[in-house]
Enzyme design. Structure first.
Site, PDB file in Angstrom:
ATOM      1  N   TYR A 183       1.909  60.359  74.893  1.00 41.43           N
ATOM      2  CA  TYR A 183       1.988  61.685  74.742  1.00 41.43           C
ATOM      3  C   TYR A 183       2.410  62.068  73.424  1.00 41.43           C
ATOM      4  CZ  TYR A 183       4.433  65.833  76.212  1.00 41.43           C
ATOM      5  OH  TYR A 183       4.898  67.291  76.460  1.00 41.43           O
TER       6      TYR A 183
ATOM      7  N   SER B  23       4.022  70.319  71.714  1.00 37.71           N
ATOM      8  CA  SER B  23       5.458  70.088  72.035  1.00 37.71           C
ATOM      9  C   SER B  23       6.226  69.558  70.628  1.00 37.71           C
ATOM     10  CB  SER B  23       5.315  68.659  72.857  1.00 37.71           C
ATOM     11  OG  SER B  23       6.687  68.254  73.105  1.00 37.71           O
TER      12      SER B  23
HETATM   13  P1  NAD Z   1       3.561  71.175  84.942  1.00 35.04           P
HETATM   14  O1  NAD Z   1       3.598  69.931  85.595  1.00 35.04           O
HETATM   15  O2  NAD Z   1       4.399  72.160  85.566  1.00 35.04           O
HETATM   16  O3  NAD Z   1       2.121  71.958  84.715  1.00 35.04           O
HETATM   17  C1  NAD Z   1       1.166  71.244  84.396  1.00 35.04           C
HETATM   18  C2  NAD Z   1      -0.078  71.974  84.729  1.00 35.04           C
HETATM   19  O4  NAD Z   1      -1.346  71.265  84.173  1.00 35.04           O
HETATM   20  C3  NAD Z   1      -0.167  72.124  86.363  1.00 35.04           C
HETATM   21  O5  NAD Z   1      -0.999  73.226  86.336  1.00 35.04           O
HETATM   22  C4  NAD Z   1      -1.275  70.980  86.515  1.00 35.04           C
HETATM   23  O6  NAD Z   1      -2.034  71.208  87.902  1.00 35.04           O
HETATM   24  C5  NAD Z   1      -2.145  70.847  85.367  1.00 35.04           C
HETATM   25  N1  NAD Z   1      -2.997  69.844  85.554  1.00 35.04           N
HETATM   26  C6  NAD Z   1      -2.544  68.380  85.226  1.00 35.04           C
HETATM   27  N2  NAD Z   1      -3.305  67.366  85.190  1.00 35.04           N
HETATM   28  C7  NAD Z   1      -4.627  68.316  85.051  1.00 35.04           C
HETATM   29  C8  NAD Z   1      -6.144  68.197  85.086  1.00 35.04           C
HETATM   30  N3  NAD Z   1      -6.434  66.801  84.839  1.00 35.04           N
HETATM   31  N4  NAD Z   1      -7.020  69.024  84.912  1.00 35.04           N
HETATM   32  C9  NAD Z   1      -6.317  70.351  85.182  1.00 35.04           C
HETATM   33  N5  NAD Z   1      -5.170  70.634  85.295  1.00 35.04           N
HETATM   34  C10 NAD Z   1      -4.300  69.754  85.275  1.00 35.04           C
HETATM   35  O7  NAD Z   1       4.127  70.838  83.450  1.00 35.04           O
HETATM   36  P2  NAD Z   1       4.452  71.910  82.194  1.00 35.04           P
HETATM   37  O8  NAD Z   1       5.835  71.250  81.719  1.00 35.04           O
HETATM   38  O9  NAD Z   1       4.238  73.345  82.420  1.00 35.04           O
HETATM   39  O10 NAD Z   1       3.512  71.401  81.107  1.00 35.04           O
HETATM   40  C11 NAD Z   1       2.494  72.339  80.412  1.00 35.04           C
HETATM   41  C12 NAD Z   1       2.256  71.499  79.083  1.00 35.04           C
HETATM   42  O11 NAD Z   1       3.565  72.101  78.125  1.00 35.04           O
HETATM   43  C13 NAD Z   1       1.759  70.204  78.795  1.00 35.04           C
HETATM   44  O12 NAD Z   1       0.887  70.239  77.897  1.00 35.04           O
HETATM   45  C14 NAD Z   1       3.226  69.683  78.378  1.00 35.04           C
HETATM   46  O13 NAD Z   1       2.823  68.367  77.491  1.00 35.04           O
HETATM   47  C15 NAD Z   1       3.653  70.854  77.550  1.00 35.04           C
HETATM   48  N6  NAD Z   1       5.237  70.761  77.235  1.00 35.04           N
HETATM   49  C16 NAD Z   1       5.834  70.695  78.254  1.00 35.04           C
HETATM   50  C17 NAD Z   1       7.577  70.424  78.035  1.00 35.04           C
HETATM   51  C18 NAD Z   1       8.680  70.409  79.047  1.00 35.04           C
HETATM   52  O14 NAD Z   1       9.621  70.320  78.575  1.00 35.04           O
HETATM   53  N7  NAD Z   1       8.092  70.647  80.234  1.00 35.04           N
HETATM   54  C19 NAD Z   1       7.663  70.389  76.571  1.00 35.04           C
HETATM   55  C20 NAD Z   1       6.921  70.498  75.593  1.00 35.04           C
HETATM   56  C21 NAD Z   1       5.630  70.684  75.718  1.00 35.04           C
END
Ligand code: NAD
Length: 260
Positions: free
Chosen positions: A155, A142
């Protein structure tokens, strides 16, 4: 480009992970999905994305906070698909609170899911990649792996940690065909961020649209969300021959967030 290869994408039933899984399937990779919630919908989307290449899609419901689940997932993936060639460590959760109010069990969960799980998947996937002479490990970090924001201690700590793990993994395997790199998105409109938009709208008594503009305006000069599709294409690049010597980078796709 990736026909015959298998990609395991953690947390791929939603958001960024699903976007990356679809982009890799479009290139012909077989996919192992993981994550909670509905599986049939994401499975159908990934199958459709890879239909032209006849990709196969498997699913394992490992809870990424549990090392024994992770071991079982890697063993099942190898058994079902032959080998994991591409590992995308994407599963992640968020919790927002000041350090003194941060619930210790939320801290532990964020460190386990956002950081420690990638250590386990990486240590388990590496031997077969090294034996094959080719592998790609892509860690979804991130902008919070590069800079901090208030209220996000666990985080930010986990994401800085995974950028460190990325560099060490890249260095230890630098003379091999296995690369390790991190992707550092800014805001992406997924359920993880929608919760933060909803909280802002409720806290300030403004509309969803106004809260979204405020959220972007605080951090992201482009005033645009990065999309899971764009992040998927970056993952595809890391898997391409052109990226053979891209090792240990933390590549931000953040609308200028960290350029400020
Ligand atoms: P999201 O909530 O849409 O998806 C998260 C996924 O992780 C889902 O499939 C969920 O079921 C799974 N998950 C959660 N806990 C779990 C566990 N204990 N075991 C297995 N699976 C689990 O979120 P997202 O925004 O797509 O985030 C995905 C990644 O991207 C994360 O690592 C997040 O930190 C990172 N990220 C997101 C953003 C953003 O703005 N959305 C920005 C930077 C980084």
């Amino acid at each position: 480009m990736l026909k015959g290869k298998t990609a395991l994408v953690t947390g791929s039933t939603s958001g960024i992970g699903l976007g990356i899984a679809k982009a890799l399937a479009r290139q012909g990779a077989n996919i192992v999905l993981n994550g909670f919630g509905d599986v049939d919908g994401p499975r159908a989307e990934v199958l459709a994305a890879g239909a032209h290449a006849g990709v196969r899609v498997a699913y394992h419901g490992a809870d990424m906070s549990r090392p024994a689940d992770i071991e079982d997932m890697l063993a099942c993936a190898a058994k079902e698909m032959g080998r994991v060639d591409i590992l995308v460590n994407n599963a992640g959760i968020q919790h927002v609170a000041s350090v003194q109010d941060f619930p210790p069990e939320r801290w532990d969960a964020i460190i386990a899911i956002n950081l420690t799980s990638a250590f386990h998947t990486t240590r388990l996937a590496l031997p077969a990649m090294l034996q094959a002479g080719w592998g790609r490990i892509i860690n979804v970090a991130s902008v919070h792996g590069l800079v901090a924001s208030a209220q996000k201690s666990a985080y930010v700590a986990a994401k800085h940690g995974i950028v460190g793990l990325t560099k060490v993994t890249a260095l230890e395997n630098a003379t091999t065909g296995v690369t390790c790199n991190a992707i550092c998105p800014g805001w992406v409109l997924t359920p993880l961020v929608q919760k933060q938009v909803d909280a802002k709208a409720a806290q300030l008594g403004v509309s969803n649209e106004q809260a979204t503009r405020l959220l972007l305006g605080e951090k992201e000069p482009s005033m645009q969300f990065t999309t899971p599709e764009e992040l998927g294409e970056l993952a595809v690049f890391f898997c391409s021959p052109a990226a053979n010597n891209v090792r240990g980078v933390a590549w931000n796709m953040d609308g200028g967030w960290t350029a400020q």
